[in-house]
Design a protein around this motif. Structure first.
Motif, short mmCIF file in Angstrom:
data_model
loop_
_atom_site.label_atom_id
_atom_site.label_comp_id
_atom_site.label_asym_id
_atom_site.label_seq_id
_atom_site.Cartn_x
_atom_site.Cartn_y
_atom_site.Cartn_z
N ILE A 170 22.66 21.86 -0.25
CA ILE A 170 21.23 21.63 -0.37
C ILE A 170 20.64 21.86 1.02
O ILE A 170 21.16 21.35 2.01
N ILE A 171 19.58 22.64 1.09
CA ILE A 171 18.95 22.97 2.37
C ILE A 171 17.60 22.28 2.45
O ILE A 171 16.73 22.50 1.61
N ILE A 172 17.46 21.44 3.48
CA ILE A 172 16.19 20.78 3.75
C ILE A 172 15.54 21.52 4.91
O ILE A 172 16.13 21.65 5.98
N THR A 173 14.31 22.00 4.71
CA THR A 173 13.58 22.68 5.77
C THR A 173 12.47 21.74 6.25
O THR A 173 11.74 21.17 5.44
N PHE A 174 12.38 21.62 7.56
CA PHE A 174 11.39 20.74 8.19
C PHE A 174 10.29 21.55 8.87
O PHE A 174 10.46 22.74 9.12
N SER A 175 9.20 20.90 9.19
CA SER A 175 8.07 21.58 9.83
C SER A 175 8.33 21.90 11.29
O SER A 175 7.57 22.64 11.90
N GLU A 176 9.39 21.33 11.86
CA GLU A 176 9.76 21.62 13.25
C GLU A 176 11.26 21.44 13.42
O GLU A 176 11.94 20.95 12.52
N ASN A 177 11.79 21.85 14.56
CA ASN A 177 13.22 21.72 14.82
C ASN A 177 13.63 20.25 14.83
O ASN A 177 12.85 19.38 15.23
N ILE A 178 14.86 20.00 14.38
CA ILE A 178 15.37 18.63 14.28
C ILE A 178 16.70 18.51 15.03
O ILE A 178 17.35 19.50 15.33
N VAL A 179 17.09 17.26 15.28
CA VAL A 179 18.36 16.99 15.95
C VAL A 179 18.87 15.62 15.49
O VAL A 179 18.07 14.74 15.12
N ALA A 180 20.17 15.47 15.49
CA ALA A 180 20.86 14.19 15.25
C ALA A 180 22.30 14.44 15.67
O ALA A 180 23.12 14.91 14.88
N SER A 181 22.63 14.15 16.90
CA SER A 181 23.94 14.52 17.45
C SER A 181 25.11 13.80 16.80
O SER A 181 26.24 14.27 16.87
N ASP A 182 24.86 12.67 16.14
CA ASP A 182 25.94 11.92 15.48
C ASP A 182 25.69 11.82 13.97
O ASP A 182 26.03 10.82 13.35
N ILE A 183 25.11 12.86 13.39
CA ILE A 183 24.76 12.84 11.97
C ILE A 183 25.98 12.68 11.08
O ILE A 183 25.90 12.10 10.00
N SER A 184 27.15 13.13 11.53
CA SER A 184 28.35 13.02 10.69
C SER A 184 28.72 11.57 10.41
O SER A 184 29.38 11.28 9.42
N ASN A 185 28.26 10.64 11.25
CA ASN A 185 28.48 9.22 11.00
C ASN A 185 27.27 8.57 10.33
O ASN A 185 27.24 7.34 10.18
#
Length: 127
Positions: free
Chosen positions: A13-28
């Protein structure tokens, strides 16, 4: 802000946002996401990858295009596990519930409209 949510394949599933995103520890922080199929079967993704303004969630199976899919996001409080924009002072994505997922999975079998063969003796095409 979420711009769109679509199926990318049978397991993404692809979520597209209105701007660039980040979450360096998203796997947790995978438990923040919940996919529902036809109003039931809560599923947490097995992986999330982030590239520019898109997050791609990997799930077991989306199934056919007849399913109604919704996605919810419940922001956790642990920094780097929740999604933010890339601004100098990051803005966290707020929780959302039951957003529709555009299910683009094609479940229509191909149909034969016509056939032809070549008669090698007469070297002509026959229908």
């Amino acid at each position: 802000m979420v711009s769109s949510i679509v199926t990318g394949s049978d397991t993404t599933i692809i979520i597209t946002f209105s701007e660039n995103i980040v979450a360096s520890d998203i796997s947790n922080g995978l438990s923040q996401f919940t996919l529902q199929s036809n109003g039931a079967n809560d599923e947490t993704p097995s992986a999330v990858t982030i590239a520019n303004n898109q997050a791609t969630l990997t799930v077991n199976s989306i199934g056919n295009g007849n399913k109604i899919l919704t996605l919810s996001y419940t922001k956790v409080n642990t920094a780097n596990r929740f999604l933010t924009d890339t601004a100098g002072t990051p803005n966290a994505l707020q929780s959302f519930s039951s957003k529709s997922v555009t299910n683009t999975r094609d479940t229509t079998a191909p149909v034969v409209y016509s056939t032809a063969y070549r008669d090698i003796c007469s070297r002509t095409w026959r229908h």
